[in-house]
Design an enzyme around this catalytic site. Structure first.
Site: not given
Lengths: 481, 311
Positions: A317-319
């Site tokens: 989700w973060h990257g």
């Protein structure tokens, strides 16, 4: 528009004043227009993506509520596909193509030449929580299109959260908020505190962290350790600072957003850390992924597996990079190990009743979390590997002489002193956090002599103006997600 | 609401007045010291420029010009007065062009030698100069009033911070390298030869030069050229002296800029980038700062290139 910019201060004053001046029935329009302007300040065209998901989810919500049987699920799936599809195209497409191409002798799948829309993961997750909650029957579908759009686009939390739930926020847009001295002053105090964290501590720590992490192979030992420890505080100050400004600016207008941070580096276990760090995201994953996967209703080892998967997804989700996936997986692994220890070796657990034991717990958790941050911050896996393998080589004070904050003039020749001010500010922040465990600093201050109180407010403002990194306002780290 | 407005207005006024008073106090106290730094040379340079008769040769650019030319030698060879107006690349292109506009008369020659991809510089340094030399205020360009206000506020905070950290807290009486002080300049506006004899290797550099479009800046230069030509002056462009190691880092970007100049610049370009490249040992401290006697070597080359156009 960055919270730490003059443009935002002007924007905030105008929007807030306008909000209280105009009649209640037009306020949604005022806030929605302001939020559109706020978002379009970054890159106007990306508002079309937001518009697309807003339209889909608005109608999906109504259709889900009106439908019965399998149709409800169909509409939910359409909504989820639309949201995840947008994420897949704009955030993950190139990552997947890059990985597929890496198996081929020469790249054969084309890359998309697109920039990641700012805050994409935040507002798509917030939009998804709406349709899921309508599907679950916890939230009535919003019939007012403008208010629904405002739920997704409300400017304080549009680009970096907190990722709100419809039950917490939607109804607030229908309520008429009156000017409240308490709300306004408390909101402003929270904003000032967030600004202090971001521009006085976070952005200055970032200078040294960036120097080291952008060229890690030039360093070994202490500089790497210091940069890694500083990054832990940098990212905390950056993100929790943003959240404080978001919560504060909403509170000024009378809105109450969910708390996103609760002094996470005072956690005594990894699971406690995740109850205190980015609370809106960890509860999102708990409610919409971990529990649907079975939660605690499935067999023990399946629970552990699910936990690990959830954290890997959280990393993704973060990257769109393997480093973020590894970061998430490491946290998942730590949580799994903690659960296994609790089950099979409960006696290993230090009784955290006395101060020494508490400090040891806090330090262990901090070290583990900080170790994971290496993957989060390093630009590549190779960099992360280098940093980890060289953290403890050539540990001597001499190695610090290579660091730019000592050797060169960073920040217009005042680096050494400013560095000390930054560290002092960091210590002050943690002292405030320490006292906040039992009492609210704001409530405590409100009982004090008004000269002391206002003196402290003036000191805080002056400290921010004097020692804040305003030369080139730095973007918030979480905007990229 | 009334209570809030009264309190917030009072606190804003108090903080603003405190900061402004502190700033004025600090600047008054530090003015003399500031005027003796390299920045103070702007006063001397403008005074001489005003006094010089036309035709004259005016050198414009960043510190590469300040270090890279032997102006007395140029005066002798070209038989006209020469004034080197350069101070620092961080003053930015607009400032450099604006500061000579009023003083250029018919018959004057302007030699422009700006650093690669020179941008609009650092507002703090420009505002500092404007304090030392108030007419410089009008050389500073801001896109709008808000940017102007922001730059001034940042400058105030920065100066107060510097004073507090360096003077009050650490009693730092750091003295700049004498080559970077007001007295380091000769009457023509060059750094005196005897102050930069030795090379301080490795040279400070800014890393590889990035290739990008320079069209906005070229437009600014072209407008300046048009204005100068309308006044009867001539403008020539010469590439800045550069250390060989730096050139080798980014030959493509430099050549790309060369092509952009050749395509769009409305003035004569009298040399090519490689003509101004010298071994690292010819430089004083940075990749743009030639040391003695190599600045004379560079000057001779430029005079030779320039002469064909002047005749």
């Amino acid at each position: 528009m960055l919270f730490n910019s003059v443009e935002f201060i002007i924007f905030f004053i105008v929007v807030t004043a306008g909000y209280f001046v105009i009649p209640h029935k037009f306020r949604w329009f005022w806030l929605l227009s302001a939020s559109c302007y706020f978002y379009m300040f970054f890159k106007p065209v990306y508002i079309l993506i937001l518009g697309f998901t807003i339209v889909i989810d608005y109608f999906a919500g109504i259709f889900i509520e009106n439908a019965v049987g399998y149709k409800r699920k169909t509409f939910l799936i359409i909504s989820l596909i639309a949201n995840i599809g947008v994420l897949a195209i704009f955030k993950y497409y190139n990552f997947f193509i890059e990985n597929i191409n890496s198996f081929a002798p020469s790249p054969f799948l084309p890359y998309l030449s697109i920039l990641l829309p700012i805050g994409l993961s935040f507002h798509t997750f917030q939009a998804m929580s709406y349709t899921i909650e309508v599907y679950r029957g916890n939230q009535k579908a919003e019939r007012h299109f403008g208010i629904y759009a405002l739920y997704v686009m409300f400017y304080p939390q549009l680009v970096a959260g907190p990722i709100e739930r419809p039950q917490n926020v939607l109804y607030q847009f229908h309520i008429k908020h009156h000017f409240s001295y308490e709300n306004v002053t408390n909101g402003l105090k929270l904003m000032a505190w967030g600004m202090f964290k971001k521009v006085v501590v976070g952005d200055h720590l970032a200078i040294m962290v960036d120097k080291v992490y952008n060229n890690p192979t030039q360093y070994e030992g202490l500089p790497l350790i210091i940069a890694t420890v500083f990054f832990a505080f940098q990212i905390y100050c950056d993100f929790s600072g943003y959240s404080d400004i978001a919560l504060g600016s909403a509170q000024v207008m009378g809105f109450k957003l969910m708390q996103n941070f609760d002094r996470p580096y005072f956690s005594k276990s990894i699971s406690e850390f995740w109850r205190r760090w980015h609370i809106s995201l960890s509860t999102w994953f708990r409610d919409y992924l971990y529990i649907p996967l079975g939660g605690s209703r499935v067999p023990y080892y399946r629970q552990l597996f699910n936990l690990f998967i959830v954290f890997m997804v959280s990393g993704l989700w973060h990257g769109a990079s393997w480093n973020f996936i590894i970061w998430g997986a490491l946290h998942g692994l730590l949580l799994v190990l903690a659960r296994l220890r609790e089950r099979f070796l409960p006696t290993l657990h230090l009784k955290a009743n006395n101060l020494v034991a508490k400090i040891i717990h806090i330090l262990i958790v901090f070290i583990l979390v900080d170790f994971c941050w290496v993957f989060f911050r390093a630009r590549t896996f190779a960099d992360a590997k280098y940093i980890i393998t060289h953290l403890f080589s050539n540990i001597s004070l001499n190695s610090l002489k290579n660091v730019d904050f000592v050797r060169n003039n960073i920040l217009l020749g005042e680096s050494k002193q400013l560095f000390l001010v930054t560290v002092l500010s960091l210590v002050l922040m943690e002292i405030v956090h320490y006292f906040q465990r039992n009492l609210s600093i704001r409530s405590y201050l409100s009982t004090q002599n008004k000269w002391l109180r206002w003196g402290l407010y003036c000191l805080l403002i002056s400290w921010i103006l004097l020692f804040g990194a305003f030369e080139k306002p730095a973007q918030f780290i979480y905007f990229q997600f | 609401m009334r209570q809030f407005f009264i309190k917030s207005t009072l606190i804003t006024l108090f903080v603003t007045l405190s900061f402004y008073s502190a700033f004025r106090y600090v600047r008054a106290k530090e003015f003399l010291i500031g005027s003796q730094t390299m920045a103070g040379a702007i006063i001397d340079k403008h005074k001489r420029l005003n006094d010089l008769p036309s035709p004259k040769l005016i050198l414009i650019g960043g510190s590469n010009v300040m270090f890279g030319f032997n102006s007395p030698y140029m005066e002798q060879e070209l038989k006209m007065p020469v004034q080197n107006m350069a101070l620092a690349a961080s003053l930015g292109l607009s400032f450099m062009l604006n500061e000579v506009k009023e003083d250029i008369k018919k018959g004057d020659v302007v030699l422009l030698s700006i650093e690669y991809f020179l941008n609009e510089g650092d507002d703090n340094i420009k505002l500092f100069l404007a304090e030392l030399y108030p007419p410089a205020k009008k050389y500073i360009e801001f896109p709008n009033v808000l940017e102007d206000l922001k730059a001034n506020c940042k400058y105030i905070f920065r100066e107060l911070r510097k004073y507090l950290l360096l003077k009050v807290l650490s009693n730092d009486n750091h003295i700049d390298d004498v080559a970077y002080s007001r007295k380091a300049f000769n009457k023509n506006g060059n750094i005196r030869e005897e102050l930069r004899l030795v090379s301080h290797l490795p040279l400070n550099d800014g890393g590889p030069i990035a290739r990008k479009s320079y069209s906005e800046s070229i437009t600014k230069i072209n407008k300046f050229v048009e204005l100068m030509e309308s006044k009867g002056a001539k403008v020539y462009f010469v590439f800045p002296c550069l250390a060989e190691s730096q050139y080798k880092l980014s030959p493509e970007a430099i050549e790309d800029l060369h092509q952009q100049y050749k395509k769009s610049l409305k003035t004569k370009i009298i040399n090519s980038p490689i003509d101004s490249v010298y071994p690292d040992s010819c430089f004083y401290d940075t990749i743009y700062h030639l040391r003695s006697p190599y600045h004379t070597v560079h000057t001779k080359k430029v005079i030779k290139d320039l002469e064909q156009y002047l005749e």
